[in-house]
Scaffold this motif. Structure first.
Motif, PDB file in Angstrom:
ATOM      1  N   ASP A 349       1.736   9.928   2.435  1.00 43.72           N
ATOM      2  CA  ASP A 349       1.450   9.161   3.696  1.00 43.72           C
ATOM      3  C   ASP A 349       1.966  10.090   4.897  1.00 43.72           C
ATOM      4  O   ASP A 349       3.283  10.517   4.652  1.00 43.72           O
ATOM      5  N   THR A 351       3.576  10.961   8.587  1.00 48.20           N
ATOM      6  CA  THR A 351       4.898  10.407   9.611  1.00 48.20           C
ATOM      7  C   THR A 351       4.711  11.424  10.742  1.00 48.20           C
ATOM      8  O   THR A 351       4.758  12.546  10.608  1.00 48.20           O
ATOM      9  N   SER A 500       3.633   1.719   0.218  1.00 50.84           N
ATOM     10  CA  SER A 500       5.122   1.370   0.611  1.00 50.84           C
ATOM     11  C   SER A 500       6.196   2.293   0.203  1.00 50.84           C
ATOM     12  O   SER A 500       6.992   2.577   0.831  1.00 50.84           O
ATOM     13  N   GLU A 503       6.099   5.120   2.602  1.00 49.44           N
ATOM     14  CA  GLU A 503       6.187   4.681   3.927  1.00 49.44           C
ATOM     15  C   GLU A 503       8.045   4.553   4.016  1.00 49.44           C
ATOM     16  O   GLU A 503       8.530   4.760   5.189  1.00 49.44           O
ATOM     17  N   ASN A 506       9.178   8.119   4.301  1.00 49.88           N
ATOM     18  CA  ASN A 506       9.018   8.587   5.413  1.00 49.88           C
ATOM     19  C   ASN A 506      10.090   8.144   6.391  1.00 49.88           C
ATOM     20  O   ASN A 506      10.716   8.569   7.329  1.00 49.88           O
TER      21      ASN A 506
END
Length: 537
Positions: A349, A351, A500, A503, A506
């Motif tokens: 993901d 960032t 998640s 995340e 990150n």
């Protein structure tokens, strides 16, 4: 006769006193010394040069005439102030122990109050310009002010004819206009606190033709500002190598110069044991970033290429567009080993806010046998375009070779836009408690078979009249990419159901980096974060 002897005895006593006070080596003939001393200015200690070029103190002397000229018995190499050992390029104990005392002799007029042996004078001769400048720096230090090199003139053969050294607060102050009512679109100049106030204190050294020596041509010692304590002078606030190393290492853990100064003072036992000020710490980081910024991308590429060349099994790929760094990907030996063992499920993901260029940071996350998140590679992208992600995934595959069984990531841009268009419908729909409960149970049931899911999905859509809703139709078309029941045959898939983990990773990396980082700073922060991650496993 008796009176003449008494006067002569007084003169001898006076010469002896001068000798004791100023540590002057005289000629050895007291009568000659007294005769030469009569009517003169002050006796000065001097040094002469041997044939081998070494400088030693000799039993010779020189004296200064009342008009300021210097009479020399032998070839003077260096004028020695008190018992200073600066003749050999060292700092003397007397200079280090001396304390200044600012003499206020008028309105905004100050003069250093020092013993005479520390004060330079017109006609003073030095072996070289470097030694002359060094002497004056030491004089300024014990006096309580900073100096800097100023203008100079040269002969045709490039030899410096005259060299001027002035007070650090000398020169003409430049007035800067600042419009406080200006619009926000106008870039305002940085408000620098200039210390220049037109101080006239200075010394000029002049070359002595035919030799390598320099003499004092002019010396003005009056100041227009109060003198400072030695601990507040620029020389005393110089940052040592160990302190510079401490500041840079602190920055790798997102500790700025202000907090680094507090931490340094705490470690040393108090602020009085840290000579540099907070502003000195800030200026160091500013200067470092100023040096790096123009070649930041080049430096990071060279650094990573060096790692690839010298580190075992290190991979680094980069891509440029029009000579601008567009994309990078890297993975070290440990990250490759992690991927080889735990490549069943990978999540990534993007960032932001990790560097000043707004490049997107994309770490690839897996789960080890302790259910801990681990990084198996990372990349930087200039944007989140399809081309950028395609290049990143190709670089990932080139590095690890093996394709992961399952990859978890965010929805693509088109789906996000579709969700935005359906906001009104979804808001109304998810206020329905019964629908929300049944929909959540249907989507998150990992034990539900795919055929059962399809039947229940159809019934739910029909009951709430959602068969023609575009977003639900598109999501059902892609059900094999996000419904958990379709991944029952993949080991460890139950450990990572959403992004998640990415995340969370990150957020972990963001605790070590900030939006104002240069790429080189970011990479140092990344290395620190990786060390922390591996240390807690």
């Amino acid at each position: 006769m008796a009176q003449e002897l008494e006067e002569k005895e007084k003169e001898r006593a006076y010469v002896a006193q001068v000798k004791r006070d100023h540590q002057v080596w005289l000629s050895g003939d007291e009568d000659e010394d007294i005769n030469n001393f009569k009517g003169k200015g002050k006796i000065c200690m001097m040094a002469t040069a041997d044939e081998d070029g070494s400088t030693k103190l000799k039993k010779n002397y020189c004296y200064m005439e009342k008009d300021g000229t210097l009479s020399i018995v032998e070839q003077i190499i260096w004028f020695i102030m008190s018992n200073s050992s600066v003749i050999d390029g060292e700092s003397s104990s007397s200079v280090d122990d001396a304390q200044y005392c600012g003499n206020v002799i008028g309105d905004h007029v100050y003069k250093p109050d020092l013993p005479v042996q520390f004060i330079p004078f017109k006609g003073l001769i030095f072996k070289s310009l470097e030694l002359a400048i060094k002497m004056y720096y030491e004089y300024a230090e014990i006096s309580g002010f900073d100096v800097r090199l100023s203008t100079q003139s040269r002969f045709d053969n490039k030899i410096i004819k005259k060299k001027q050294v002035i007070c650090n607060r000398g020169g003409k102050q430049i007035k800067k206009s600042c419009d406080t009512l200006g619009t926000s679109g106008v870039r305002r100049k940085r408000n620098s606190n200039s210390r220049v106030i037109g101080c006239q204190e200075k010394i000029i050294f002049e070359y002595m033709y035919g030799t390598s020596y320099y003499k004092v041509f002019q010396f003005d010692e009056l100041q227009n500002h109060p003198l400072e304590k030695r601990m507040d002078l620029k020389k005393a606030r110089q940052i040592s190598y160990s302190e510079k190393d401490f500041i840079v290492r602190a920055s790798t853990s997102k500790i700025g110069p202000t907090m680094a100064h507090k931490l340094r003072a705490s470690l040393r036992g108090g602020y009085e044991f840290v000579k540099p000020k907070v502003v000195d710490y800030k200026n160091l980081m500013r200067d470092i970033n100023r040096v790096i910024c123009y070649k930041d991308a080049e430096m990071i590429v060279n650094t990573m290429n060096d790692r690839r060349a010298h580190y075992t099994n290190y991979s680094f790929e980069f891509n440029c567009q029009y000579d601008i760094l567009d994309s990078t990907f890297w993975a070290d030996e440990m990250e490759k080993a992690y991927y080889a063992e735990f490549s069943d499920v990978i999540s990534f993901d993007a960032t932001f806010r990790t560097n000043k260029y707004r490049m997107v940071f994309v770490p690839f996350t897996a789960i080890d046998h302790h259910k801990k998140s681990i990084t198996v590679g990372a990349g930087l992208l200039s944007n989140e375009s399809i081309e950028s992600y395609s290049w990143l995934l190709k670089a990932f595959h080139k590095t690890h070779v093996k394709v992961p069984t399952l990859v978890l990531t965010d929805q693509d841009v088109a789906i996000k836009q579709a969700i935005e268009n359906m906001n009104i419908i979804l808001d109304d729909l998810f206020t329905n408690t019964d629908f929300r409960k049944r929909f959540t149970k249907l989507v998150w049931d990992i034990n539900m078979k795919p055929d059962v899911f399809e039947v229940k999905w159809g019934l739910l859509m029909k009951e709430f009249n959602l068969e023609d809703t575009r977003w639900f139709k598109e999501m059902f078309t892609k059900r094999d990419s996000w419904i958990l029941g379709y991944f029952n045959d993949i080991p460890m898939c139950g450990l990572m159901k959403t992004t998640s983990r990415s995340e969370s990773m990150n957020s972990f990396f963001n605790t070590y980096s900030e939006s104002g980082n240069l790429l080189l700073n970011f990479m140092m922060n990344y290395d620190t974060a990786i060390q922390k991650q591996r240390n807690t496993q």
